[in-house]
Design an enzyme around this catalytic site. Structure first.
Site, short mmCIF file in Angstrom:
data_model
loop_
_atom_site.label_atom_id
_atom_site.label_comp_id
_atom_site.label_asym_id
_atom_site.label_seq_id
_atom_site.Cartn_x
_atom_site.Cartn_y
_atom_site.Cartn_z
N GLN A 1 83.42 -2.31 -38.69
CA GLN A 1 84.83 -2.03 -38.40
C GLN A 1 84.93 -0.77 -37.55
O GLN A 1 86.01 -0.39 -37.10
CB GLN A 1 85.61 -1.81 -39.71
CG GLN A 1 85.63 -3.02 -40.60
CD GLN A 1 86.08 -2.66 -42.01
OE1 GLN A 1 87.27 -2.65 -42.31
NE2 GLN A 1 85.15 -2.37 -42.88
N THR B 1 82.99 1.24 -46.66
CA THR B 1 84.36 0.78 -46.34
C THR B 1 85.18 0.65 -47.61
O THR B 1 84.65 0.26 -48.66
CB THR B 1 84.37 -0.55 -45.55
OG1 THR B 1 85.71 -1.05 -45.50
CG2 THR B 1 83.47 -1.61 -46.15
N HIS C 1 86.80 -4.14 -34.70
CA HIS C 1 87.99 -3.39 -34.27
C HIS C 1 87.82 -2.76 -32.88
O HIS C 1 88.52 -1.82 -32.55
CB HIS C 1 88.35 -2.33 -35.32
CG HIS C 1 88.77 -2.94 -36.63
ND1 HIS C 1 88.76 -2.27 -37.83
CD2 HIS C 1 89.22 -4.20 -36.92
CE1 HIS C 1 89.18 -3.08 -38.80
NE2 HIS C 1 89.46 -4.25 -38.27
N ASP D 1 82.88 3.40 -33.12
CA ASP D 1 81.81 4.22 -32.53
C ASP D 1 80.60 3.36 -32.18
O ASP D 1 80.54 2.18 -32.52
CB ASP D 1 81.43 5.39 -33.47
CG ASP D 1 80.77 4.92 -34.76
OD1 ASP D 1 79.77 4.16 -34.68
OD2 ASP D 1 81.22 5.30 -35.86
P1 OAD Z 1 88.29 3.96 -45.04
O1 OAD Z 1 88.59 5.38 -44.68
O2 OAD Z 1 89.41 3.11 -45.50
O3 OAD Z 1 87.16 3.91 -46.16
C1 OAD Z 1 85.98 4.63 -46.03
C2 OAD Z 1 85.16 4.39 -47.28
O4 OAD Z 1 83.93 5.05 -47.10
C3 OAD Z 1 85.78 4.94 -48.57
O5 OAD Z 1 85.80 3.91 -49.55
C4 OAD Z 1 84.85 6.08 -48.98
O6 OAD Z 1 84.68 6.18 -50.40
C5 OAD Z 1 83.55 5.67 -48.32
N1 OAD Z 1 82.68 6.81 -47.96
C6 OAD Z 1 82.98 8.09 -47.70
N2 OAD Z 1 81.90 8.81 -47.43
C7 OAD Z 1 80.85 7.96 -47.50
C8 OAD Z 1 79.44 8.09 -47.32
N3 OAD Z 1 78.88 9.26 -46.99
N4 OAD Z 1 78.65 7.00 -47.50
C9 OAD Z 1 79.22 5.79 -47.82
N5 OAD Z 1 80.53 5.61 -48.02
C10 OAD Z 1 81.35 6.67 -47.85
O7 OAD Z 1 87.56 3.32 -43.74
P2 OAD Z 1 87.33 1.78 -43.40
O8 OAD Z 1 87.18 0.96 -44.62
O9 OAD Z 1 86.26 1.72 -42.38
O10 OAD Z 1 91.04 0.18 -38.48
O11 OAD Z 1 88.71 1.45 -42.72
C11 OAD Z 1 88.90 0.19 -42.19
C12 OAD Z 1 89.82 0.27 -40.98
O12 OAD Z 1 90.99 1.03 -41.31
C13 OAD Z 1 89.25 1.00 -39.81
O13 OAD Z 1 88.39 0.20 -39.02
C14 OAD Z 1 90.49 1.38 -39.05
C15 OAD Z 1 91.32 1.88 -40.18
O14 OAD Z 1 92.68 1.87 -40.01
C16 OAD Z 1 91.70 0.21 -37.33
O15 OAD Z 1 91.87 1.24 -36.69
C17 OAD Z 1 92.20 -1.14 -36.89
#
Ligand code: OAD
Length: 229
Positions: free
Chosen positions: A88, A173, A106, A91
């Site tokens: 998603q 995620t 995305h 980068d």
């Molecule tokens: P989120 O910010 O929603 O979730 C990030 C997840 O990564 C969280 O559940 C954290 O607990 C976890 N996390 C944090 N640090 C971590 C680490 N060091 N190792 C592993 N996990 C860790 O981000 P996404 O799920 O990627 O979309 O968000 C999905 C989409 O929402 C993105 O692609 C973007 C955003 O709005 C668009 O822009 C269309």
């Protein structure tokens, strides 16, 4: 011998330890901005300069960031598995770590595309996109990312990949954004599944083992185990 198919779904958490902000954690990107102000077609129509500035700044940070141990371990999996990374993230850290097969659900922030013709795209690098930068047909350039409310054209391929997985890893995620989050329901019953997320309260899909650790720790450990099997 045919390699087993290992599919990964990654999100902002896999790049967090490279210094790129996640979206929904404390201090995440959506704490400082409202998605509807910077990440929708309506926002771009209303205030294109502000939206371009937001993405130019994020692009600059991506270019400064380096892949971390999780990205590198995912690349190592290719030694033994047929690996497909579905991300998603906008980068290019999976690619820079050497992963060969990366599907960006995305979009890709390093690319601009024309508002007139979505097939016209080019790498914009650190220069960024300015108001008035146009494709040859005169369409204003915009970041080649999927905004809220826009279709996710790569989903069809992603569903097909998930349906063929023998191993499936979800890394970093929140699984809060659809349709990407639906992929965990497309995997076949015999598939072995892991979720890497340091949040003890993370949503764990049924049939997944939760590795409650940062990606840079859990992914290399899991990969090492899988390479030895
Ligand atoms: P989120 O910010 O929603 O979730 C990030 C997840 O990564 C969280 O559940 C954290 O607990 C976890 N996390 C944090 N640090 C971590 C680490 N060091 N190792 C592993 N996990 C860790 O981000 P996404 O799920 O990627 O979309 O968000 C999905 C989409 O929402 C993105 O692609 C973007 C955003 O709005 C668009 O822009 C269309």
């Amino acid at each position: 011998m045919k390699k087993a198919r290992c599919v990964l779904l990654t999100g902002a958490g896999v790049s967090a330890e490279s210094g790129l902000q996640t979206f929904r954690d404390a201090g995440g990107l959506w704490e400082g901005y409202r998605p509807e102000e910077v990440a929708t077609p309506e926002a771009f129509a209303r205030d294109p300069e502000m939206v371009l500035r937001f993405y130019n700044e994020r692009r600059r940070r991506v270019l400064e960031a380096q892949p971390n141990a999780a990205h590198r371990a995912i690349r190592e999996l290719e030694k033994r598995y047929a690996v497909r990374v579905i991300t998603q993230n906008v980068d290019d850290l999976h690619e820079r770590a050497g992963s060969k097969d990366v599907l960006h659900l995305h979009g890709e922030i390093l690319y601009a595309r024309s508002s007139l013709d979505p097939r016209w795209r080019r790498n914009v690098g650190a220069e960024g996109i300015r108001l008035g930068d146009c494709c040859p047909r005169g369409g204003q350039l915009r970041p080649d990312v999927v905004w809220f409310g826009e279709p996710v054209p790569a989903m069809e391929t992603a569903f097909r990949e998930a349906a063929g997985a023998e191993l499936f890893m979800v890394v970093g995620t929140s699984l809060h954004v659809y349709p990407a989050a639906q992929l965990v329901h497309a995997i076949p019953p015999h598939c072995r599944n892991w979720l890497v997320n340091p949040d003890p309260a993370a949503e764990v899909p049924e049939g997944f083992e939760h590795l409650c650790e940062r990606a840079s720790v859990a992914v290399p450990q899991l990969v090492e185990r899988l390479l030895r099997e």
